[in-house]
Design an enzyme around this catalytic site. Structure first.
Site, short mmCIF file in Angstrom:
data_model
loop_
_atom_site.label_atom_id
_atom_site.label_comp_id
_atom_site.label_asym_id
_atom_site.label_seq_id
_atom_site.Cartn_x
_atom_site.Cartn_y
_atom_site.Cartn_z
CB CYS A 7 4.96 11.76 -17.75
SG CYS A 7 6.35 10.70 -17.29
N GLY A 35 4.63 14.92 -12.40
CA GLY A 35 6.01 14.49 -12.52
C GLY A 35 6.96 15.53 -11.99
CG ASN A 110 0.94 10.50 -19.22
OD1 ASN A 110 -0.24 10.78 -19.10
ND2 ASN A 110 1.60 9.81 -18.31
N GLY A 111 2.73 7.69 -20.10
CA GLY A 111 2.24 6.32 -20.10
C GLY A 111 3.38 5.33 -20.08
CE1 TYR A 254 -0.98 10.57 -4.70
CE2 TYR A 254 -0.14 9.62 -6.73
CZ TYR A 254 0.07 10.29 -5.56
OH TYR A 254 1.34 10.68 -5.21
CB SER A 295 -4.89 12.78 -3.60
OG SER A 295 -3.92 12.07 -2.88
CG ASP A 357 -3.61 8.82 2.35
OD1 ASP A 357 -3.71 9.61 1.40
OD2 ASP A 357 -2.50 8.48 2.82
CG ASP A 358 -3.90 8.75 -2.26
OD1 ASP A 358 -3.18 7.80 -2.59
OD2 ASP A 358 -3.44 9.81 -1.81
CB CYS A 394 0.34 -0.85 -12.79
SG CYS A 394 -0.20 0.26 -14.11
#
Length: 474
Positions: A7, A35, A110-111, A254, A295, A357-358, A394
């Site tokens: 976000c 986002g 955010n988080g 990213y 990215s 790529d990322d 994560c």
């Protein structure tokens, strides 16, 4: 399960009434990459709050008529959302607004809280009624509860931080103050700047400051609470230094825009460095280096610079299509990849291509991109990834909640290369991640399993949606 963006949060405060909604709009536009589910702005006009929030991109939610209809004010907070905890619906649009006994509050977050389920369960058992499935409302509840017996909103936020675990960068607005806070680990970025007119702007990334003409001042320190109010700017650091710094390293790989600088490290330079490392650790005999937009481009340039292999444009992105990760279903995901990217045959026909790529999550997108280049006539495709393999969930905001669909958990590098159709495959070694950040503190738990906080026992992102899904299976 797919990888999602973060976000983005933004706050602005002015000494005099101004078009703070317009500033928030342009700042959120610069944070759109973080986002794309929803966006919202809350304006404070001398203690009177006005807001507009809805699902969609910033430009879709805020038309010219909508913006012109919003009042001037001396403060505003804004948010662009890609949800990790909670589903996609209008109720989860942020900023969240709260009216309580001691005033008003608007909160953008955010988080992801690693103890969100435990905190919410305790609040519900005490009688709290939730209107959203987002953990941001949990934060709002705890801050409001603390505000009932503290002297100020910043005292309440400081007390709440003793309870919150995990990742949170917050912008909070009361009737008189704009408050920013970053969790003690500093998982997510947050910075602020100042415009020539004297307005202060806080944002997830420095690119948003530049977009509204604000001069970057500094990043907030992990654990810092920064208060903008009648008494000027006050920095509270009672939570600073309590935890080791653990900025999410994937911000550099990213999430963030390449023109941002996070905690003193250029995102563009970090990605160049990733490409240089890949060229040294996983060289390839090739004719051209091609990056996957967006990215992968900087890392591809770094690979080219280090290896001496010419850099070229081999893939073109339709700028009007959102990131492929947004698709809710696998078939839609494939369709979006096909619409979003096309290969330039003149660049790759008959050539040995290094494709940068990322990341690789499931492998579906990678296989589709490799196929695009094969169909365009590429002779060989050597894929290089500017991050290590994803091996772990994560709990701090990157939407990877299980190992089940992570291709690296079930297949070797050689097997993955075969699955995606590449002639060879190389990942950024996990021990090289420090080179991207200047060996400053970072979190790489999704790669190495070394979690900074206790692993939560309840990892459900939205138990209401989960129950609905279980009923459908029965």
């Amino acid at each position: 399960m797919d990888l999602h963006e973060e976000c983005g949060v933004l706050g602005v405060i002015s000494q005099e009434p101004a078009d703070v909604a317009g500033i928030a709009y342009y700042g959120l536009y610069a944070l759109q990459h973080r986002g794309q589910e929803s966006s919202g702005i809350v304006i404070n006009d001398d203690g009177v709050f006005s807001s507009y929030k809805d699902l969609g991109l910033v430009s879709e939610v805020f038309s010219a008529d909508t913006l012109s209809g919003l009042p001037k004010g001396n403060m505003a907070v804004g948010h662009v959302r890609y949800g990790t905890t909670g589903g996609t619906n209008r109720n989860n649009c942020q900023p969240i607004e709260v009216n309580h006994q001691k005033g008003k509050m608007a909160l953008a977050h955010n988080g992801n809280l690693s103890n969100a389920a435990v905190l919410r369960n305790a609040l519900e058992l005490s009688g709290a009624i939730f209107h959203t499935t987002s953990d941001t409302e949990t934060i709002a509840y705890i801050v409001t509860r603390e505000r009932l017996h503290t002297r100020s909103i910043e005292d309440a936020l400081s007390a709440a931080m003793d309870t919150l675990d995990g990742a949170y960068s917050l912008v909070l607005m009361s009737s008189q103050k704009l408050i920013c806070a970053r969790d003690p680990y500093g998982f997510r970025p947050l910075c602020y700047g100042k415009t020539e007119e004297g307005m202060y702007v806080a944002a997830s990334e420095s690119c948003a400051l530049k977009a509204v003409g604000a001069r970057f001042v500094r990043d907030l320190e992990p654990g810092e609470i920064l208060v903008f109010g009648p008494e000027g700017i006050i920095s509270r650091r009672e939570h600073c230094g309590k935890k080791p710094k653990k900025l999410c390293v994937f911000e550099y790989i990213y999430f963030a825009r390449p023109d941002s600088v996070i905690d003193g490290v250029s995102v563009h330079e970090a990605r160049l460095q990733a490409g240089r490392i890949l060229a040294r650790r996983h060289p390839a005999d090739a004719d051209i280096v091609v990056g996957v937009p967006d990215s992968g481009l900087d890392a591809a340039l770094g690979f080219s610079m280090e290896s001496g292999i010419p850099y070229g444009i081999g893939l073109i992105k339709n700028k009007y299509i959102g990131r492929t990760f947004i698709s809710p279903g696998q078939n839609e995901r494939l369709d979006q990849v096909k619409i979003k990217l096309s290969a330039i045959e003149e660049s790759v026909r008959g050539k040995r291509v290094v494709l940068i790529d990322d990341s690789i999550v499931r492998g579906t997108t990678s296989s589709r991109i490799v196929r695009l280049l094969r169909e365009a006539g590429a002779k060989e495709i050597h894929m290089r990834i500017s991050s290590p393999p994803f091996l772990n969930p994560c709990y701090y905001g990157t939407d990877i909640d299980s190992r089940e669909n992570l291709i690296a958990c079930h297949h070797s590098v050689c097997e993955t290369a075969e699955i995606i159709g590449a002639d060879s495959l190389g990942y950024l070694p996990v021990e090289e991640l420090g080179a991207l950040t200047g060996n400053r503190g970072y979190c790489s738990a999704c790669f190495d399993g070394e979690y900074p906080t206790p692993v939560p026992a309840d990892t459900r992102r939205d138990r209401f949606e989960q129950k609905l899904s279980e009923k459908k299976k029965q």
